[in-house]
Design an enzyme around this catalytic site. Structure first.
Site, PDB file in Angstrom:
ATOM      1  N   GLU A 290       0.834  -1.212   0.000  1.00  0.00           N
ATOM      2  CA  GLU A 290       0.000   0.000   0.000  1.00  0.00           C
ATOM      3  C   GLU A 290       0.866   1.258   0.000  1.00  0.00           C
ATOM      4  O   GLU A 290       1.080   1.877   1.058  1.00  0.00           O
ATOM      5  CB  GLU A 290      -0.958   0.001   1.201  1.00  0.00           C
ATOM      6  CG  GLU A 290      -2.075  -1.011   1.064  1.00  0.00           C
ATOM      7  CD  GLU A 290      -3.111  -0.904   2.181  1.00  0.00           C
ATOM      8  OE1 GLU A 290      -2.830  -0.240   3.202  1.00  0.00           O
ATOM      9  OE2 GLU A 290      -4.204  -1.476   2.016  1.00  0.00           O
ATOM     10  N   GLU A 383      -6.471  -7.156  -1.338  1.00  0.00           N
ATOM     11  CA  GLU A 383      -6.892  -7.007   0.048  1.00  0.00           C
ATOM     12  C   GLU A 383      -8.221  -6.260   0.118  1.00  0.00           C
ATOM     13  O   GLU A 383      -8.385  -5.222  -0.521  1.00  0.00           O
ATOM     14  CB  GLU A 383      -5.830  -6.240   0.841  1.00  0.00           C
ATOM     15  CG  GLU A 383      -6.145  -6.083   2.326  1.00  0.00           C
ATOM     16  CD  GLU A 383      -5.050  -5.326   3.070  1.00  0.00           C
ATOM     17  OE1 GLU A 383      -3.862  -5.679   2.880  1.00  0.00           O
ATOM     18  OE2 GLU A 383      -5.372  -4.383   3.817  1.00  0.00           O
TER      19      GLU A 383
END
Length: 462
Positions: A290, A383
């Site tokens: 991320e 995710e």
């Protein structure tokens, strides 16, 4: 996941006896063309692309490209068009969103071919694809076809080595597929939840296709023991392989948000993991979990340096590239992440871009951003959760289902956060489950765990 752990083919096969009800505009003689090119080749097939160019003075509002393939050559998967086949004759027609071509503009569609041949006798809206006129070739009588399933009972044995075809994740015979599975929590905290018994339940009872191995870099992770964490990841790759599951190797960088901070560590780690497992067919490499507070150009620079390290050891593994603003495609920032990727894509093939969402936090704007992305980029949701972006709080199952429905319609693969007994609502097991070793059944599942288990257990369409 943010605090602590913060692919399109819209094409579905349409088999019909003909296109009698499909109306197309005739191509202008010596004006509108359809040009074919093989964009890549391998031992058993190739990827091809047609570019339709409107050289006329008025818009084309629909198109139809048809051609023949020699015996032993066939179309496998395809994108940005609809396909009807009769014997060796293939007919591609436009999708609802790419049928109109303005004067001077172009549209492309592509497909994978199996066998050594190439298209012949191409016709565009009834005329020669070169722009000259002439009679349309007669279509052969439709023939029945029999689909022979790939032998094997596990996701890996059925699908083999994956690759990216167009905007889809495809299996060894070029069929677009959707993988569905679970992510571990951080291995430095919840490795006790990832063992032979729990993985047997995930693979055999839940029917998961893929395990995401979440290895944090900071926060007590890889940087504290590179050799130990590398060995642990290799062990989990083998455990997934033994159970017929795919394994996503997740370089779970969070803070700092610039992946280049860990560039040297990433090169070492991915070189070692790819070298150790290069003969396995179950690995996907997620090279930056991320990224945050950093421009797309920095993420791309990092990817352009890491991917060659992987390719030197494993030329076939699919690579998953994180996107801006915690892999939200920029939706958590200025919303321009998709445009920036399209303007400056990663300089590599066989890659996909990642998107993360948490249903209780990420509303219509995120869903719209994601919908736009899957129509333009190869996407993989590595995710997501049904709760808030912290991985905690209340669940929004109806919003999560909207995302899952969109991914099912477009065969976008997904992985849920997370397969542990963490106290947060996003962990599937109640606290103490992993110490007790009580993974089977539903008695020890939180509401999010029961919900996601049901959705993973629905049949695959391999």
């Amino acid at each position: 996941m943010r605090t602590r752990s913060l692919l399109l083919s819209l094409a579905t096969a349409i088999v019909a006896a003909g296109l009698a009800l499909f109306v197309v505009n005739p191509a202008s003689a010596a004006a509108t063309t359809a040009t074919f090119a093989k964009t890549s080749e391998w031992s058993s097939g190739w990827q091809g692309e047609y570019t339709i160019t409107n050289g006329g003075s008025s818009a084309i509002t629909s198109w139809k490209v048809e051609f023949d393939l020699p015996t032993g050559t066939a179309v496998a998967s395809y994108w940005d068009a609809l396909l009807t086949t009769t014997g060796q004759h293939s007919t591609f027609t436009n999708r609802s969103w790419n049928g109109t071509i303005a004067p001077g503009a172009t549209v492309t569609f592509g497909f994978l071919g199996t066998g050594p041949g190439a298209p012949t006798g191409c016709r565009l809206n009834g005329a020669s694809c070169t722009g000259t006129t002439g009679p349309s070739p007669s279509s052969p009588t439709p023939s029945s076809s029999v689909t022979t399933p790939v032998p094997g009972a596990t996701p890996l044995s059925r699908n083999g080595q994956l690759r990216v075809c167009g905007r889809q994740l495809c299996n060894q015979i070029g069929k677009p597929i959707q993988l569905r599975g679970m992510s571990t929590h951080g291995l430095q905290w919840y490795a006790n939840c990832v063992n032979d018994n729990s993985l047997n339940v995930l693979a055999r009872e839940w029917g998961a296709d893929v395990l995401r191995i979440s290895m944090y870099i900071q926060e007590g992770g890889y940087e504290t023991d590179p050799a130990g964490f590398t060995a642990k990841v290799n062990d989990y790759i083998q455990k997934a392989y033994d159970r017929g599951m795919y394994a996503i190797v997740d370089w779970h960088m969070l803070s700092p948000g610039d992946p280049n901070f860990n560039l040297a560590r990433a090169k070492t780690f991915f070189q070692q993991v790819a070298a150790k497992n290069k003969d396995k067919t179950n690995i996907l490499y997620e090279i930056a979990n991320e990224p945050s507070d950093v421009h797309w150009s920095a993420i791309k620079s990092y990817a352009d340096q890491i991917i060659p390290v992987i390719r030197a050891q494993d030329p076939d593994g699919v690579v998953l590239v994180g996107t801006e603003d915690w892999s939200s495609l920029g939706a958590s920032g200025d919303g321009q992440g998709v445009s920036r990727i399209l303007a400056n894509p990663v300089n590599a093939t066989n890659i996909m871009y990642t998107f993360h969402f948490y249903a209780a936090s990420h509303d219509d704007y995120y869903l719209t951003t994601f919908r736009d992305a899957i129509s333009r980029l190869p996407m993989f949701v590595t995710e997501f959760g049904t709760q808030e972006a912290t991985g905690d709080g209340g669940n929004n199952f109806s919003r999560a289902q909207q995302y899952l429905d969109l991914m099912a319609q477009n065969k976008v693969s997904w992985v849920n956060w997370n397969y542990s007994d963490d106290m947060r609502s996003g962990a599937v097991f109640t606290e103490g489950t992993c110490a007790a070793g009580a993974y089977s059944g539903t008695a020890r599942l939180k509401p999010a765990g029961a919900w996601i288990r049901d959705r993973i257990r629905t049949p695959d369409d391999f």
